[in-house]
Design an enzyme around this catalytic site. Structure first.
Site, mmCIF file in Angstrom:
data_model
loop_
_atom_site.group_PDB
_atom_site.id
_atom_site.type_symbol
_atom_site.label_atom_id
_atom_site.label_comp_id
_atom_site.label_asym_id
_atom_site.label_seq_id
_atom_site.Cartn_x
_atom_site.Cartn_y
_atom_site.Cartn_z
ATOM 1 N N ARG A 113 0.671 -1.357 0.150
ATOM 2 C CA ARG A 113 0.064 -0.086 -0.073
ATOM 3 C C ARG A 113 0.810 1.382 -0.002
ATOM 4 N NH1 ARG A 113 -2.740 -3.101 3.707
ATOM 5 N NH2 ARG A 113 -4.422 -4.084 3.085
ATOM 6 N N LYS A 135 3.083 11.543 -11.014
ATOM 7 C CA LYS A 135 2.433 10.632 -11.831
ATOM 8 C C LYS A 135 3.265 9.320 -12.178
ATOM 9 C CE LYS A 135 -0.497 13.621 -14.911
ATOM 10 N NZ LYS A 135 -0.531 13.913 -16.283
ATOM 11 N N GLU A 177 10.219 19.406 -24.080
ATOM 12 C CA GLU A 177 9.237 19.667 -22.875
ATOM 13 C C GLU A 177 9.650 21.189 -22.294
ATOM 14 O OE1 GLU A 177 6.403 18.149 -22.351
ATOM 15 O OE2 GLU A 177 6.776 15.971 -22.888
ATOM 16 N N LYS A 212 7.181 23.734 -13.340
ATOM 17 C CA LYS A 212 6.267 22.460 -13.161
ATOM 18 C C LYS A 212 5.898 22.249 -11.628
ATOM 19 C CE LYS A 212 5.183 18.040 -14.413
ATOM 20 N NZ LYS A 212 5.528 16.740 -15.133
ATOM 21 N N GLU A 222 -4.607 17.637 -11.713
ATOM 22 C CA GLU A 222 -4.856 18.114 -13.173
ATOM 23 C C GLU A 222 -6.139 18.295 -13.580
ATOM 24 O OE1 GLU A 222 -3.407 15.221 -15.905
ATOM 25 O OE2 GLU A 222 -2.746 16.591 -17.500
ATOM 26 N N ARG A 226 -2.751 22.994 -14.696
ATOM 27 C CA ARG A 226 -1.825 22.010 -15.052
ATOM 28 C C ARG A 226 -2.298 21.606 -16.280
ATOM 29 N NH1 ARG A 226 -0.099 17.028 -11.104
ATOM 30 N NH2 ARG A 226 1.457 15.875 -12.736
ATOM 31 N N ASN A 230 -0.292 20.377 -21.397
ATOM 32 C CA ASN A 230 -0.685 19.813 -22.477
ATOM 33 C C ASN A 230 -0.365 20.385 -23.806
ATOM 34 O OD1 ASN A 230 -1.677 17.340 -21.043
ATOM 35 N ND2 ASN A 230 -3.603 18.416 -20.560
ATOM 36 N N HIS A 233 0.442 18.413 -26.716
ATOM 37 C CA HIS A 233 0.131 17.163 -26.539
ATOM 38 C C HIS A 233 -1.044 16.475 -27.177
ATOM 39 C CE1 HIS A 233 3.565 17.665 -23.684
ATOM 40 N NE2 HIS A 233 3.251 16.528 -23.365
ATOM 41 N N HIS A 237 -0.024 13.308 -29.057
ATOM 42 C CA HIS A 237 -0.527 12.037 -28.591
ATOM 43 C C HIS A 237 -0.918 11.252 -29.884
ATOM 44 C CE1 HIS A 237 -2.442 8.846 -26.326
ATOM 45 N NE2 HIS A 237 -3.527 9.090 -26.905
ATOM 46 N N HIS A 249 8.288 10.510 -27.431
ATOM 47 C CA HIS A 249 7.203 11.408 -27.027
ATOM 48 C C HIS A 249 7.547 13.019 -27.332
ATOM 49 C CE1 HIS A 249 4.026 12.947 -24.043
ATOM 50 N NE2 HIS A 249 5.330 13.716 -23.765
HETATM 51 N N1 LIG Z 1 5.235 10.393 -14.975
HETATM 52 C C1 LIG Z 1 5.185 11.604 -15.723
HETATM 53 O O1 LIG Z 1 4.790 12.641 -15.436
HETATM 54 C C2 LIG Z 1 5.636 11.420 -17.111
HETATM 55 C C3 LIG Z 1 5.886 12.594 -18.047
HETATM 56 C C4 LIG Z 1 6.278 12.541 -19.295
HETATM 57 C C5 LIG Z 1 6.615 11.296 -19.760
HETATM 58 N N2 LIG Z 1 6.540 10.280 -18.902
HETATM 59 C C6 LIG Z 1 6.906 8.885 -19.459
HETATM 60 O O2 LIG Z 1 8.277 8.933 -19.420
HETATM 61 C C7 LIG Z 1 8.634 7.825 -20.554
HETATM 62 C C8 LIG Z 1 9.783 8.407 -21.290
HETATM 63 O O3 LIG Z 1 10.922 8.775 -20.827
HETATM 64 P P1 LIG Z 1 12.305 9.010 -21.343
HETATM 65 O O4 LIG Z 1 12.409 9.808 -22.598
HETATM 66 O O5 LIG Z 1 13.309 9.208 -20.291
HETATM 67 O O6 LIG Z 1 12.672 7.462 -21.771
HETATM 68 P P2 LIG Z 1 13.377 6.204 -21.348
HETATM 69 O O7 LIG Z 1 13.171 5.988 -19.798
HETATM 70 O O8 LIG Z 1 12.847 4.986 -22.121
HETATM 71 O O9 LIG Z 1 15.168 6.573 -21.584
HETATM 72 C C9 LIG Z 1 15.651 6.674 -22.883
HETATM 73 C C10 LIG Z 1 16.582 5.555 -23.257
HETATM 74 O O10 LIG Z 1 17.826 6.021 -22.533
HETATM 75 C C11 LIG Z 1 18.380 5.064 -21.665
HETATM 76 N N3 LIG Z 1 18.852 6.052 -20.747
HETATM 77 C C12 LIG Z 1 18.598 6.701 -19.662
HETATM 78 N N4 LIG Z 1 19.365 7.225 -19.073
HETATM 79 C C13 LIG Z 1 20.680 7.089 -19.813
HETATM 80 C C14 LIG Z 1 21.904 7.643 -19.612
HETATM 81 N N5 LIG Z 1 22.093 8.455 -18.656
HETATM 82 N N6 LIG Z 1 22.963 7.328 -20.434
HETATM 83 C C15 LIG Z 1 22.548 6.636 -21.452
HETATM 84 N N7 LIG Z 1 21.377 5.956 -21.559
HETATM 85 C C16 LIG Z 1 20.294 6.244 -20.716
HETATM 86 C C17 LIG Z 1 17.100 4.212 -21.466
HETATM 87 O O11 LIG Z 1 17.708 3.053 -20.676
HETATM 88 C C18 LIG Z 1 16.323 4.193 -22.537
HETATM 89 O O12 LIG Z 1 16.720 3.163 -23.359
HETATM 90 C C19 LIG Z 1 7.265 7.514 -21.294
HETATM 91 O O13 LIG Z 1 6.883 6.102 -20.980
HETATM 92 C C20 LIG Z 1 6.547 8.674 -20.738
HETATM 93 O O14 LIG Z 1 5.078 7.999 -20.744
HETATM 94 C C21 LIG Z 1 6.052 10.253 -17.831
HETATM 95 ZN ZN LIG Z 2 5.007 15.307 -22.212
#
Ligand SMILES: NC(=O)c1ccc[n+]([C@@H]2O[C@H](COP(=O)([O-])OP(=O)(O)OC[C@H]3O[C@@H](n4cnc5c(N)ncnc54)[C@H](O)[C@@H]3O)[C@@H](O)[C@H]2O)c1
Ligand SMILES: [Zn+2]
Length: 331
Positions: A113, A135, A177, A212, A222, A226, A230, A233, A237, A249
């Site tokens: 939990r 999130k 972003e 942020k 949201e 907030r 978007n 987006h 999306h 993304h």
């Molecule tokens: N929770 C939220 O508010 C929120 C907001 C925006 C996006 N997201 C999510 O985030 C995700 C995308 O995140 P991302 O763009 O960071 O992608 P990711 O986590 O897939 O990272 C991109 C790639 O880089 C590699 N990597 C990470 N750090 C590294 C480093 N320092 N050196 C070398 N390689 C490295 C990872 O292994 C991966 O292969 C999506 O799933 C999206 O839905 C969440």
């Molecule tokens: Zn985004």
């Protein structure tokens, strides 16, 4: 630099400093077990620096990529925690990009939990955006983030050094972003991209996080302001879904911003910034499919969709667009 975030669930600090990872333990503290979660794409160097400080801590690394942000990975991690007898006094550290942050955060939100969650984001996207806001989620059946929870971290440690191993496509993906943040909230931030942005990366990360934080503190769940985040987006999306993994993304957000912007002067300035960042500006995809995805989005209302628009840099606002107008925009 320390940024203090106040939320209903808990207050926490985000520390940003070059070389911070090497002193993570002094900030995280002692007297509990630490469980480290990452993926196999994160450079080993960063994991080793953390493990050196926690030599007895179990480490779980799943296969990298969005395709593994799913219930299987989630279940495997829960089983691993249970096997290792993790309890409610223990701590989960997620070290990696947004995928690791979302999965590890969702595990922390639900294991027993909810247990403490510490995030060490290592991509620009995670450092600028996903590590703040609480999130957490995994994907299911091709639908992104459909299973998740709001779970605030107890601490976020940002070491910009970790970006030195990140491939440039991912660096620029996350910066999209920050460009968005500049357009909707902070003209100065946008202008940093019009200059020598690479020598201002720390400032870009810090400004984006502060913006942020302010938005999230005002609107944790949201329902109001907030929604400004978007910007780009709604169309983005659509491109992301139709692109089926072809685009990242932030790249979709970049294309989405170009699609939605109506002020020609701002569009021209954005075009120049996106060119510099090597980000795509238009999607080579089936617009009929994109339209259908946008219409079926969970955020759409009966008479249209709330669209974020920018007529003056730094001042985004929300407009209700009819489905007709959205269809016309797609061309
Ligand atoms: N929770 C939220 O508010 C929120 C907001 C925006 C996006 N997201 C999510 O985030 C995700 C995308 O995140 P991302 O763009 O960071 O992608 P990711 O986590 O897939 O990272 C991109 C790639 O880089 C590699 N990597 C990470 N750090 C590294 C480093 N320092 N050196 C070398 N390689 C490295 C990872 O292994 C991966 O292969 C999506 O799933 C999206 O839905 C969440
Ligand atoms: Zn985004």
């Amino acid at each position: 630099m320390e940024i203090k975030v106040t939320t209903r669930q808990r207050d926490y600090s985000i520390f940003i400093e070059h070389g911070l990872l090497k002193k993570a333990r002094s900030l995280i503290g002692e007297g509990f077990n630490v469980f480290i979660i990452s993926d196999d794409g994160v450079d080993d160097k960063w994991i080793s620096i953390l493990l050196d400080q926690y030599p007895d801590s179990p480490l779980f690394r799943f296969n990298h990529g969005e395709a593994n942000k799913n219930l299987n990975t989630y279940r495997d991690i829960l089983s691993w925690l249970a096997r290792n007898r993790a309890n409610r006094h223990d701590v989960i550290i997620g070290i990696g990009g947004g995928v690791v942050g979302d999965v590890a955060g969702f595990v922390a939100a639900t294991y027993m939990r909810g247990i403490r969650y510490l995030n060490i984001p290592t991509t620009t996207l995670a450092q600028i955006d996903s590590s703040i806001g609480g999130k957490t989620a995994v994907d299911l059946g091709g639908i992104k983030n459909i299973v998740g929870a709001f779970w605030q971290p107890s601490l976020v440690l940002i070491d910009p050094e970790t970006l030195s191993t990140l491939p440039s496509r991912h660096v620029n993906n996350g910066l999209a972003e920050a460009v968005k943040m500049g357009l909707i909230l902070d003209e100065k931030l946008f202008e940093l991209f019009e200059g020598d942005y690479e020598s201002h990366l720390d400032e870009i990360i810090e400004r984006s996080l502060i913006l942020k934080k302010e938005i999230v503190e005002q609107d944790e769940n949201e329902t109001g302001i907030r929604k400004l985040l978007n910007f780009g987006h709604t169309f983005g999306h659509g491109y992301e879904t139709v692109g089926e993994g072809r685009y990242l993304h932030g790249e979709c957000v970049a294309m989405g911003m170009m699609t939605v912007l109506e002020n020609e002067e701002i569009k021209e300035r954005l075009h120049k910034v996106l060119q510099k960042l090597d980000l795509p500006e238009s999607c080579e995809c089936d617009n009929e499919k994109v339209f259908s995805i946008i219409c079926n989005d969970k955020k759409s209302a009966a008479d249209g969709i709330d669209i974020v628009q920018v007529d003056e840099i730094g001042k985004g606002h929300i407009e209700r667009w009819s489905f007709d107008r959205i269809r016309r925009k797609l061309g």
